[in-house]
Design a protein around this motif. Structure first.
Motif, PDB file in Angstrom:
ATOM      1  N   ALA A 191       1.467   2.393 -54.027  1.00  0.00           N
ATOM      2  CA  ALA A 191       1.870   3.048 -52.779  1.00  0.00           C
ATOM      3  C   ALA A 191       3.161   3.814 -53.050  1.00  0.00           C
ATOM      4  O   ALA A 191       3.981   3.397 -53.870  1.00  0.00           O
ATOM      5  CB  ALA A 191       2.086   2.006 -51.684  1.00  0.00           C
ATOM      6  N   SER A 268       2.196  -2.406 -53.573  1.00  0.00           N
ATOM      7  CA  SER A 268       1.505  -2.551 -52.293  1.00  0.00           C
ATOM      8  C   SER A 268       2.333  -1.886 -51.211  1.00  0.00           C
ATOM      9  O   SER A 268       3.551  -1.690 -51.368  1.00  0.00           O
ATOM     10  CB  SER A 268       1.283  -4.037 -51.945  1.00  0.00           C
ATOM     11  N   SER A 269       1.695  -1.551 -50.115  1.00  0.00           N
ATOM     12  CA  SER A 269       2.417  -0.944 -49.000  1.00  0.00           C
ATOM     13  C   SER A 269       3.462  -1.897 -48.448  1.00  0.00           C
ATOM     14  O   SER A 269       4.547  -1.483 -48.028  1.00  0.00           O
ATOM     15  CB  SER A 269       1.421  -0.538 -47.913  1.00  0.00           C
ATOM     16  N   TYR A 302       1.152   7.890 -49.924  1.00  0.00           N
ATOM     17  CA  TYR A 302      -0.143   7.220 -49.852  1.00  0.00           C
ATOM     18  C   TYR A 302       0.028   5.712 -49.953  1.00  0.00           C
ATOM     19  O   TYR A 302       0.925   5.213 -50.635  1.00  0.00           O
ATOM     20  CB  TYR A 302      -1.049   7.682 -50.997  1.00  0.00           C
ATOM     21  N   LYS A 303      -0.854   4.998 -49.286  1.00  0.00           N
ATOM     22  CA  LYS A 303      -0.894   3.551 -49.430  1.00  0.00           C
ATOM     23  C   LYS A 303      -1.584   3.188 -50.747  1.00  0.00           C
ATOM     24  O   LYS A 303      -2.291   4.002 -51.349  1.00  0.00           O
ATOM     25  CB  LYS A 303      -1.644   2.921 -48.258  1.00  0.00           C
ATOM     26  N   ASP A 304      -1.359   1.963 -51.173  1.00  0.00           N
ATOM     27  CA  ASP A 304      -2.055   1.461 -52.356  1.00  0.00           C
ATOM     28  C   ASP A 304      -3.538   1.292 -52.042  1.00  0.00           C
ATOM     29  O   ASP A 304      -3.915   1.087 -50.884  1.00  0.00           O
ATOM     30  CB  ASP A 304      -1.460   0.127 -52.797  1.00  0.00           C
ATOM     31  N   SER A 342      -1.198   7.328 -57.535  1.00  0.00           N
ATOM     32  CA  SER A 342      -1.469   7.080 -56.120  1.00  0.00           C
ATOM     33  C   SER A 342      -2.560   8.020 -55.635  1.00  0.00           C
ATOM     34  O   SER A 342      -2.754   9.105 -56.189  1.00  0.00           O
ATOM     35  CB  SER A 342      -0.204   7.296 -55.280  1.00  0.00           C
ATOM     36  N   ASN A 347      -5.271   4.933 -48.385  1.00  0.00           N
ATOM     37  CA  ASN A 347      -5.175   4.844 -46.926  1.00  0.00           C
ATOM     38  C   ASN A 347      -6.514   4.479 -46.308  1.00  0.00           C
ATOM     39  O   ASN A 347      -6.572   3.725 -45.329  1.00  0.00           O
ATOM     40  CB  ASN A 347      -4.673   6.169 -46.369  1.00  0.00           C
TER      41      ASN A 347
END
Length: 437
Positions: A191, A268-269, A302-304, A342, A347
């Motif tokens: 992330a 991680s997020s 971006y999220k993981d 990423s 997401n």
């Protein structure tokens, strides 16, 4: 026997023939028939690279390709974006909805050095193979192929599609990504977020009256050094990138303005938010120490990506059932493959079950990884295309299993809910995860 992984009990669903999946022959027939047109499409995309949100040639070529096959409903310029699109195949029988995502954008000055031509062709081929196999066996379900713009550079085309409702009724989202190191359906990515930081001080002459000024550059240097000290106590896989973009104008003044950029990455997020809090505290400390005013503007990245191990198990069955599996081998069941890049597919993985397959193509002469000129050349070779077609078969097989196997979608969704519950309070590094897998 039930198997316990990461604190969860997984109950494997048994298939009729673990050595040769039921639908592989049908899928292979479709992919073989598509070999020539898919190769032509792949080369066209590679030879006509376009940047994010400007993938007009790719949009037209891909929608034309999908529209040339019977039964597909094509929506160009979808979801409020000129170059997004969706192709839909409805069997008109109730069943799961599977989405294959097709990336299209290239890199500035490097062309398709991330292999999005292969991603797009693998997804459209897998989508067509799934649709035709569903129809042949009279199995219910709906297949979507979604053209998602601007994955590179934080454009977040999939996020925009998600916000526009593209995945509202989708049960599973599938995509692939080429490299040279991994073959894996259990890919975790990082992330990241982007911080623009500026300090406002008060100008003064450095010799005549420095005491009347407030040095914005000093504030930025204090913050820079605070982040450097912070690095001693961050996790091994936390990444903090810093750049000074404005260091003042002349050496004989107290600087009224200074600015910098920070890019933060974490596994991680959840972990990213903790890292973000600490880094922002360092920037605020610079202001506190000098009296300057600080302004922090965040551009979310971006999220993981959180992979679904039930989908991965199905993919692995098809991959291993095909002969001449290329190196490296798939990882053991349930083991993550960590990639420090990423993707906006991350997401999606927080919104619905997702599989982001990593596949290794034959490397170029210099062994260059993605985002290198060497990889750009490698992504156009026939060998790279053949690897993508193998991936397309396994992705289509996964989609078929979800649609055809009673209860499998429920297993996928249950695993996703467990993963989301775990991620909500989880702080893990790749080293910790590997020991638990």
């Amino acid at each position: 026997m039930d198997e316990e992984e990461d604190g969860f009990v997984l109950v494997p669903r048994h298939f009729e023939d673990d050595n040769y999946p039921s639908y592989l022959s049908d899928i292979e027939q479709v992919v073989l028939r598509l070999d020539d047109p898919s190769w032509t499409l792949n080369c066209y995309l590679h030879d006509n690279p376009e940047l994010g949100f400007a993938e007009h040639k790719a949009h037209d070529a891909l929608t034309k390709f999908m529209g040339s096959h019977a039964g597909w409903k094509i929506t160009p310029s979808a979801y409020g974006m000129d170059t997004a699109w969706v192709a839909e195949y409805d069997t008109r029988r109730p069943g799961p909805v599977i989405a294959f995502n097709a990336e299209m954008d290239a890199l500035p000055n490097l062309g398709h050095a991330c292999g999005h031509n292969l991603i797009a062709v693998a997804s459209v081929t897998a989508g067509i193979a799934t649709a035709e196999t569903l129809q042949r066996h009279k199995i219910g379900g709906k297949v979507l192929v979604i053209g998602t713009p601007a994955e590179e550079g934080g454009g977040g085309g999939k996020i925009k599609c998600l916000e526009a409702g593209a995945y509202d009724n989708v049960d599973v989202a599938i995509i692939s990504h080429p490299g040279i190191l991994n073959n894996s359906p259990m890919v975790r990515t990082t992330a990241y977020t982007h911080l623009d930081v500026s300090y406002r001080g008060r100008a003064a002459h450095a010799a005549n009256s420095p005491w009347s000024g407030i040095n914005a550059l000093d504030a930025l240097i204090v913050a820079y050094n605070a982040v450097s000290v912070l690095r001693q106590q961050t996790h091994p896989d936390d990444i903090i990138g810093l750049q000074i973009t404005d260091g003042g104008n002349k050496p004989n003044v107290i600087h009224a303005h200074a600015a910098g950029v920070a890019v933060l990455r974490a596994t991680s997020s959840h972990r990213l938010q903790e890292l973000r809090r600490k880094v922002i505290a360092c920037f605020q400390a610079g202001a506190e120490a000098t009296g300057a005013q600080v302004h922090i503007e965040e551009t979310p990245g971006y999220k993981d990506h959180v992979p679904n191990r039930v989908l991965a198990a199905s993919y692995a069955r098809y991959w291993r059932a095909m002969p001449d599996a290329p190196d490296p081998p798939l990882p053991p069941p349930g083991q993550y493959t960590w990639v420090k890049a990423s993707t906006d597919q991350g997401n999606l993985s927080y919104a619905l079950p997702s599989m982001n397959v990593s596949f290794a193509i034959p490397p170029g002469e210099k062994g260059g990884q993605p985002h290198s000129p060497d990889f750009a050349k490698a992504s156009r070779t026939r060998g790279a295309f053949q690897r993508a077609m193998r991936v397309a078969k396994a992705m289509a097989g996964t989609a078929m299993d979800v649609c055809a196997t009673p209860g499998l979608l429920g297993d996928v969704q249950a695993q996703w809910r467990r993963d989301m519950a775990s991620m909500a309070g989880q702080e893990e590094s790749p080293g910790n995860a590997a020991s638990m897998a």
